[in-house]
Motif scaffolding. Sequence first.
Motif, PDB file in Angstrom:
ATOM      1  N   SER A   1       0.869  -1.187   0.000  1.00  0.00           N
ATOM      2  CA  SER A   1       0.000   0.000   0.000  1.00  0.00           C
ATOM      3  C   SER A   1       0.898   1.227   0.000  1.00  0.00           C
ATOM      4  O   SER A   1       1.779   1.357   0.849  1.00  0.00           O
TER       5      SER A   1
ATOM      6  N   ASP B   1      -0.123   4.568   0.064  1.00  0.00           N
ATOM      7  CA  ASP B   1      -0.783   5.824   0.413  1.00  0.00           C
ATOM      8  C   ASP B   1      -0.804   6.111   1.910  1.00  0.00           C
ATOM      9  O   ASP B   1      -1.390   7.092   2.339  1.00  0.00           O
ATOM     10  N   PHE B   2      -0.184   5.264   2.726  1.00  0.00           N
ATOM     11  CA  PHE B   2      -0.101   5.551   4.152  1.00  0.00           C
ATOM     12  C   PHE B   2       1.018   4.712   4.752  1.00  0.00           C
ATOM     13  O   PHE B   2       1.507   3.753   4.144  1.00  0.00           O
ATOM     14  N   GLY B   3       1.406   5.090   5.985  1.00  0.00           N
ATOM     15  CA  GLY B   3       2.434   4.333   6.672  1.00  0.00           C
ATOM     16  C   GLY B   3       3.797   4.439   6.004  1.00  0.00           C
ATOM     17  O   GLY B   3       4.001   5.222   5.064  1.00  0.00           O
TER      18      GLY B   3
ATOM     19  N   GLN C   1       4.468   4.504   2.104  1.00  0.00           N
ATOM     20  CA  GLN C   1       4.117   5.635   1.231  1.00  0.00           C
ATOM     21  C   GLN C   1       5.378   6.294   0.682  1.00  0.00           C
ATOM     22  O   GLN C   1       5.316   7.048  -0.286  1.00  0.00           O
TER      23      GLN C   1
ATOM     24  N   GLU D   1       0.069  15.237   7.786  1.00  0.00           N
ATOM     25  CA  GLU D   1      -0.564  14.608   6.634  1.00  0.00           C
ATOM     26  C   GLU D   1       0.053  13.235   6.355  1.00  0.00           C
ATOM     27  O   GLU D   1      -0.654  12.262   6.079  1.00  0.00           O
TER      28      GLU D   1
ATOM     29  N   ALA E   1      -1.107  10.521   8.804  1.00  0.00           N
ATOM     30  CA  ALA E   1      -2.509  10.094   8.757  1.00  0.00           C
ATOM     31  C   ALA E   1      -2.589   8.608   8.425  1.00  0.00           C
ATOM     32  O   ALA E   1      -1.987   8.130   7.476  1.00  0.00           O
ATOM     33  N   GLY E   2      -3.346   7.894   9.233  1.00  0.00           N
ATOM     34  CA  GLY E   2      -3.495   6.459   9.021  1.00  0.00           C
ATOM     35  C   GLY E   2      -2.392   5.640   9.653  1.00  0.00           C
ATOM     36  O   GLY E   2      -2.446   4.415   9.643  1.00  0.00           O
ATOM     37  N   GLY E   3      -1.397   6.291  10.215  1.00  0.00           N
ATOM     38  CA  GLY E   3      -0.306   5.586  10.872  1.00  0.00           C
ATOM     39  C   GLY E   3      -0.538   5.520  12.369  1.00  0.00           C
ATOM     40  O   GLY E   3      -0.194   6.445  13.114  1.00  0.00           O
ATOM     41  N   ALA E   4      -1.121   4.427  12.836  1.00  0.00           N
ATOM     42  CA  ALA E   4      -1.537   4.323  14.238  1.00  0.00           C
ATOM     43  C   ALA E   4      -0.350   4.318  15.188  1.00  0.00           C
ATOM     44  O   ALA E   4      -0.491   4.639  16.376  1.00  0.00           O
TER      45      ALA E   4
END
Length: 518
Positions: A359, A361-363, A366, A457, A460-463
């Motif tokens: 993926s 788009d996050f983490g 990206q 930004e 985002a999505g990275g817990a």
Amino acid sequence: MPYKRKCIIHKITAAILAALLLAAALSGCTRSEENPSAAPVSDTVSAPPQVDAPKRGGELVCGVRALARGDLGNGWWGKNDTDDLVRRLIDNASTVAVSYGGEVLLNSTVCEAVSAAQNEDTSKTFTFTLRQGLTFNNGEPIRAAEYIAYALVAFSPQAKAAGALTEAEASRIVGAREYMAGETSGISGIRLLGEYTFSVTIRGEYLPYYHELMYAALPPLYLPMYAPNAALTVADDGQGAYLNGGSLVSEELDATRRIYSGRVSAGAYSVMGFENGTYTLKQNERYFGNFEGQKGYIQEITVKKIDMSSAAELLLSGEVDLVPELSGAEITPTEALTATEDFADSTYPRGGYGSLVLSCDFGPTQFKAVRQALAYLINREALADACTDGYAATVSAPYAINSWMYREGGGFLIPEIEDYSLNPQKAVYLLEEDGWVLGENGGQYTSGVRYKEVTAEEAAGGARCISLRDGRILMPLIIDWAASQGNPTSEVLTGFLSDSADILQAGMQIERTELPLQ
């Protein structure tokens, strides 16, 4: 990671053409003249090829890898390998076909002519003229309306409400998004032009694309099976095709997934039943042939799951007659069988490849440098050997060694593709250049997991991101990996990912989470 497979058939069974059908059409076909933006579309296509018919009859038991779910819903609700194999045997009349080498071409058995026209708004219209005389397995005719019916059912709001996953397919056709959203009663980009002629218009944002003809592909659909309580017909008043005479019902669409005996279809075989994960099929005498003119010649076929590690014993005992997709270490035990006169085998490159999909788009993934570093931290050659017992080759781009462009191109592009052979030093260099130089407290990295300062930004999505008191946000170099349950390959991958010394020493961590394979 392309790899070889082996198809083994007991010689006392009927024609080997059945094995070819079950092995996803191993034979290829001639490639069309190349075009930089799209595969060429001719105004007419040749007559369907004539294939000498071998002796008919007999029964065959096919042993496959995956337990069937019994879902024959056109792949709208997801795919299971065995269900998908059976669907290709019972429904094989699309306007467009894909050869085993991956070439997209017109199905000349179905189509008499096709043309393509570029529109001023950048969309493109494909017009198909069908051959006459095609029928479903119940003898009812297949005409243009039956092909359009597929789109009107698959992309309907009722299908979406039933959980059908057809939105991506619909998004490429002009007017199909609006139809699925319930904003229109029909699809403006699909036109019924005559009893045997229809057109499909593809949105300009998806063009040009070399295989764009695939976007316009449609198979036929038998409307009475999908709307048993309404006398639906396909109509077109000049603004696009629509269903007339009633409405679709979500529950009825969902129920079609489990229709077996009496199922109306258009392929080499008809489903007779499904029980305990086992399909029974019978030859469709009305089938007109696939894109190569091949038909089903074995009278009855049973498709059931077997333990591939026991394939040799099952073939020898006669419990199964055909095993179409042995691979890796599964091949070795069968070599003694195929050395005798009682069994025949066919070794062929798989028409595809295995890959690790990221993926982007996050983490951490990206960031391009992380993706590149991960590639340099995996010994691909050793991984390929471990997964397939040496029956594999590595590639450096999304192509299979059996792809027609690879076979005909002679590998001339291979030297131009970046080599991602194992190189932990280069991986660390890329990570440091990209800013992965911090520890969890924000100081200089020394050991363990690397961290990088990121923006809100990017976080985002990275817990797992950490917010420090000084306002900085740190992202750890921890990648979550979805490993499929009960998959031996997942166990092999663990050694190359979660437990890899090279990956851990580089300051990267890969955490494994098991998920069911569906």
